[in-house]
Each structure stands twice: as structure tokens, then as C-alpha cells.
Design a protein around this motif. Structure first.
Motif, PDB file in Angstrom:
ATOM      1  N   ASN A  84       0.869  -1.233   0.021  1.00 21.02           N
ATOM      2  CA  ASN A  84      -0.038   0.065  -0.083  1.00 21.02           C
ATOM      3  C   ASN A  84       0.787   1.274  -0.131  1.00 21.02           C
ATOM      4  OD1 ASN A  84      -1.969   2.170   0.560  1.00 21.02           O
ATOM      5  ND2 ASN A  84      -2.056   1.440   2.533  1.00 21.02           N
ATOM      6  N   ASP A  90      -5.051   0.734   4.595  1.00 18.67           N
ATOM      7  CA  ASP A  90      -6.025   0.475   3.752  1.00 18.67           C
ATOM      8  C   ASP A  90      -6.106  -0.964   4.319  1.00 18.67           C
ATOM      9  OD1 ASP A  90      -8.183  -0.117   1.871  1.00 18.67           O
ATOM     10  OD2 ASP A  90      -6.980   0.927   0.029  1.00 18.67           O
ATOM     11  N   PHE A 147     -10.761  -3.424  -1.770  1.00 18.86           N
ATOM     12  CA  PHE A 147     -10.191  -2.919  -0.804  1.00 18.86           C
ATOM     13  C   PHE A 147     -11.058  -1.662  -0.196  1.00 18.86           C
ATOM     14  CE2 PHE A 147      -7.093  -4.717  -3.614  1.00 18.86           C
ATOM     15  CZ  PHE A 147      -6.202  -5.073  -2.629  1.00 18.86           C
ATOM     16  N   ASN A 149     -10.382   1.453   0.723  1.00 18.27           N
ATOM     17  CA  ASN A 149     -10.073   2.979   0.147  1.00 18.27           C
ATOM     18  C   ASN A 149     -10.039   2.673  -1.236  1.00 18.27           C
ATOM     19  OD1 ASN A 149     -10.374   4.009   2.846  1.00 18.27           O
ATOM     20  ND2 ASN A 149      -8.207   3.729   3.239  1.00 18.27           N
ATOM     21  N   ALA A 150      -9.179   1.762  -1.755  1.00 19.42           N
ATOM     22  CA  ALA A 150      -8.692   1.722  -3.197  1.00 19.42           C
ATOM     23  C   ALA A 150      -9.837   1.274  -4.297  1.00 19.42           C
ATOM     24  CB  ALA A 150      -7.459   0.773  -3.536  1.00 19.42           C
TER      25      ALA A 150
END
Length: 195
Positions: A84, A90, A147, A149-150
Motif C-alpha cells: 500500500n 487500507d 479494498f 479505500n482503493a
């Protein structure tokens, strides 16, 4: 060495780059980035499995030993190295494999910023279960990784046999051993009768 032999050697030396370039067309493998690891994920947009700060430099599904197969409806561990590079932590929350089975994550995988996380150590944390067909190694399975956040990251992950550099990994559950030829008993001399 005579000058004629020098000419032959020089001609061969100069022709080598030309001959090597014969396979370098638009789609030649020499024109594409190469990672010296057969368990490398596909390269997308010049990056090794990267998306919104998440980099996955290595991903593979551990298949059976060479010559064996994973049983129908069996399971196989998924190994990911995840980095990350975003400024904030994350979490890998979930994963799916479409019609190729169910992906089970033992617990959400925390991904601190700028720290490489190996999902297979100390024990595999991600399993592909209820595989709808036997796998021998060499196949590729599309995984969608979710994920926090991603977002969702999709990649094709190879199934590798448990051999060479993968031979020390624990075997995949439900792997069937390769068929071994059965020995035919040799005829033995009849036992002597007791007198």
C-alpha cells in the motif's frame, strides 16, 4: 587464425542482433515488460498489478504437485504480496472469483502504508473454495479484490504447481496424487509341502 576465419566469426557476431530482432514485432514478448517469476500478475498500464496506491507485485494460486490435480469442488490457497503506497492505511475486505469458486478471507487484511504484506504468512489467509473443475496448474483465474479505500481491483492470477521455488509451500488441500502404475506380482515358486 586466418583472415577468412576472422571474417566468418565477425559475420556471425554481427548477424546475431539482426537474427534476434526477427521476432520483435508489435506484439513480441521482447517488447513487453518481463518479471522473472512465473507467478507474476498481469502487467496493466506498465505497472505490476497496481491501482490507486495498491501494488501487488506477486500473486498466485497454489495448485497441486506436478502430475497431480486439485479435486473438483476442492480448495487452493491464494498468495498475494500487497504494498500500500497510499499515505493512509487500507484493508483488503473481500475477494471473488466469479464462476471459479468462492474466495474466503479469514479476516480483513490490514495494509499499513508503505509496508509489504504477504497474505500467505504465517499461514494462508485467503482460500479459493468449491472450485468447479479440477486444476492441474497453468490455468489463470480472474480475481476481484475489494479494498476499503482503493475500491475493486481485478487481475488474472496464475495457478502454479507445487514444484521448483513453490515446492516448500504446504500442499493444497484435497490434491489428488498422480496415478502410479501398479506393480504386477511376479509368479513365485510353489511352497514345498510339509512331510
Amino acid at each position: 587464425m586466418t583472415s577468412r576465419r576472422w571474417n566468418v566469426v565477425a559475420a556471425a557476431f554481427l548477424a546475431a542482433p539482426v537474427l534476434a530482432g526477427c521476432g520483435a514485432g508489435v506484439g513480441a514478448t521482447t517488447n513487453k515488460p518481463y518479471a522473472p517469476n512465473e507467478a507474476q500478475v498481469l502487467i496493466e498500464n506498465g505497472a505490476y498489478g497496481s491501482s490507486r496506491g495498491i501494488h501487488i507485485p506477486q500473486a498466485f494460486i497454489l495448485g497441486p504437485d506436478s502430475g497431480s490435480q486439485l479435486a473438483w469442488r476442492g480448495s487452493a490457497p491464494i498468495y498475494l504480496n500487497i504494498l500500500n503506497t497510499a499515505g493512509t492505511p487500507d484493508t483488503l475486505q473481500a475477494a471473488s472469483a466469479g464462476s471459479m469458486g468462492t474466495v474466503k478471507i479469514t479476516a480483513p487484511i490490514q495494509l499499513p502504508s508503505n509496508q509489504l504484506v504477504n497474505t500467505g504468512k504465517p499461514a494462508p489467509q485467503i482460500m479459493l473454495e468449491a472450485i468447479p473443475k479440477s486444476l492441474r496448474g497453468g490455468e489463470s483465474i480472474k480475481l476481484d479484490l475489494q479494498f476499503a479505500n482503493a475500491g475493486i481491483m481485478s487481475m488474472n492470477v496464475p495457478v502454479v504447481t507445487r514444484s521448483r521455488e513453490f515446492a516448500t509451500y504446504p500442499p493444497a488441500p484435497n490434491a489428488t496424487p498422480p496415478a502410479t502404475p501398479t506393480a504386477t506380482p511376479s509368479p513365485s515358486a510353489p511352497a514345498e509341502e510339509a512331510h
